[in-house]
Design a protein around this motif. Sequence first.
Motif, PDB file in Angstrom:
ATOM      1  N   GLY A 294      48.979  -1.071  40.394  1.00 59.52           N
ATOM      2  CA  GLY A 294      47.762  -1.638  39.830  1.00 59.52           C
ATOM      3  C   GLY A 294      46.595  -0.692  39.904  1.00 59.52           C
ATOM      4  O   GLY A 294      45.786  -0.600  38.971  1.00 59.52           O
ATOM      5  N   GLN A 295      46.482   0.043  41.013  1.00 61.19           N
ATOM      6  CA  GLN A 295      45.371   0.981  41.168  1.00 61.19           C
ATOM      7  C   GLN A 295      45.519   2.161  40.211  1.00 61.19           C
ATOM      8  O   GLN A 295      44.528   2.616  39.618  1.00 61.19           O
TER       9      GLN A 295
ATOM     10  N   ASP B 106      36.297   0.794  43.275  1.00 62.61           N
ATOM     11  CA  ASP B 106      37.634   0.624  43.846  1.00 62.61           C
ATOM     12  C   ASP B 106      38.034   1.843  44.680  1.00 62.61           C
ATOM     13  O   ASP B 106      38.615   1.723  45.748  1.00 62.61           O
TER      14      ASP B 106
ATOM     15  N   PRO C 170      46.103  -2.734  33.888  1.00 57.89           N
ATOM     16  CA  PRO C 170      46.130  -2.952  35.340  1.00 57.89           C
ATOM     17  C   PRO C 170      46.729  -4.299  35.739  1.00 57.89           C
ATOM     18  O   PRO C 170      47.445  -4.400  36.736  1.00 57.89           O
ATOM     19  N   PHE C 171      46.450  -5.340  34.957  1.00 55.94           N
ATOM     20  CA  PHE C 171      46.999  -6.659  35.271  1.00 55.94           C
ATOM     21  C   PHE C 171      48.519  -6.677  35.076  1.00 55.94           C
ATOM     22  O   PHE C 171      49.259  -7.223  35.895  1.00 55.94           O
TER      23      PHE C 171
ATOM     24  N   LEU D 121      44.491   0.978  36.866  1.00 56.96           N
ATOM     25  CA  LEU D 121      43.043   0.780  36.804  1.00 56.96           C
ATOM     26  C   LEU D 121      42.321   2.106  36.597  1.00 56.96           C
ATOM     27  O   LEU D 121      41.437   2.226  35.744  1.00 56.96           O
TER      28      LEU D 121
ATOM     29  N   SER E 273      39.546  -4.524  38.238  1.00 57.93           N
ATOM     30  CA  SER E 273      40.250  -4.549  36.953  1.00 57.93           C
ATOM     31  C   SER E 273      39.587  -5.527  35.990  1.00 57.93           C
ATOM     32  O   SER E 273      39.462  -5.258  34.792  1.00 57.93           O
TER      33      SER E 273
ATOM     34  N   THR F 234      42.152   3.545  33.148  1.00 57.33           N
ATOM     35  CA  THR F 234      41.251   2.957  32.150  1.00 57.33           C
ATOM     36  C   THR F 234      39.973   3.775  31.973  1.00 57.33           C
ATOM     37  O   THR F 234      39.194   3.500  31.055  1.00 57.33           O
TER      38      THR F 234
ATOM     39  N   THR G 170      41.060  -4.359  44.022  1.00 57.18           N
ATOM     40  CA  THR G 170      41.557  -3.738  42.802  1.00 57.18           C
ATOM     41  C   THR G 170      41.606  -4.731  41.651  1.00 57.18           C
ATOM     42  O   THR G 170      41.260  -4.400  40.510  1.00 57.18           O
TER      43      THR G 170
ATOM     44  N   THR H  72      44.345  -4.417  29.428  1.00 56.11           N
ATOM     45  CA  THR H  72      45.067  -5.354  30.303  1.00 56.11           C
ATOM     46  C   THR H  72      46.116  -4.644  31.143  1.00 56.11           C
ATOM     47  O   THR H  72      46.804  -5.290  31.939  1.00 56.11           O
TER      48      THR H  72
END
Length: 289
Positions: free
Chosen positions: A237-238, A280, A108-109, A241, A131, A244, A127, A106
């Motif tokens: 956020g990127q 992405d 990126p969120f 991501l 995610s 991950t 993005t 979670t």
Amino acid sequence: MAEVRSQHRLGIALVVAAAIAWSTAPLFTRLLPYDSWTILFWRGLFGGGMIMVLMVLLQGRAGLRDLTRIDKNGWLVALFSTLAMIAFIPSLQLTDVSNVAIIIATGPFLAAALAWVWLREIPHLRTMLASIVALCGVMVIVGSARSGSDVLGIALACFMALAIAAMTVMVRRHKNTSMVAAAAMSNILGSVISIPFAHGIAGITGFDLLILAMFGCFQVAIGLTLFFLGSRLLPSGQAALISTLETPLMPFWIWVGFAEIPALRVLIGGALVMGAVIADIVGDSRTQR
């Protein structure tokens, strides 16, 4: 504009390299028959020392000055990083690995939400969709694992994910401030805090000390340094991501080191995560052009 695009591509490359370094953690952990706190102590000691060496090699005396002039923002980043490292170990001990992996996914969120609230940085729809696909991939990977129910372990995993997200946004917000020194301090702090709980610090063999040195220098020092340098060049956020990628790469190193063939669900979930990140990055490159 060309320079901005170049910096953005560099940021992506650095965070990808950081995820690759971080993904080697299970390989080193499998090789070390010690309690988690003992591993944390030696890993942090070697990791912090290696980061200091890198600072001197890259910056000379200026790197040493950065260590003695860490401002409040740098200390906050070091604190978030330390809290994440410390929460990670007991969370794995108290609840199932599958719970921890899903909560980490979670990231990126959480990073995008914090960046929107704090920096007014609106995450790109591409993005966010990527995610969601990456989160689905992680859930496929751990979907058939044994479920756990320990509330404290889950709470610690949530705390760790929030600390990593806050660290990512802090690095982005203060991108003109050297955060590599904060990475060194976070490892040293982690080692100091682990001392009262570690039971095998003095019982390390020579070969295991070499493994711990590689663990700290490569997985921690190089991984954190690359992530801090890269995430300051990307939207929060990127960066979260791309990081991950660590999850699907973990089984790869176990396959290389121990010839354990990943299950079909791991391959399918890994393909989803890697496909989401690649989509992405490709979409971002087209947008930049």
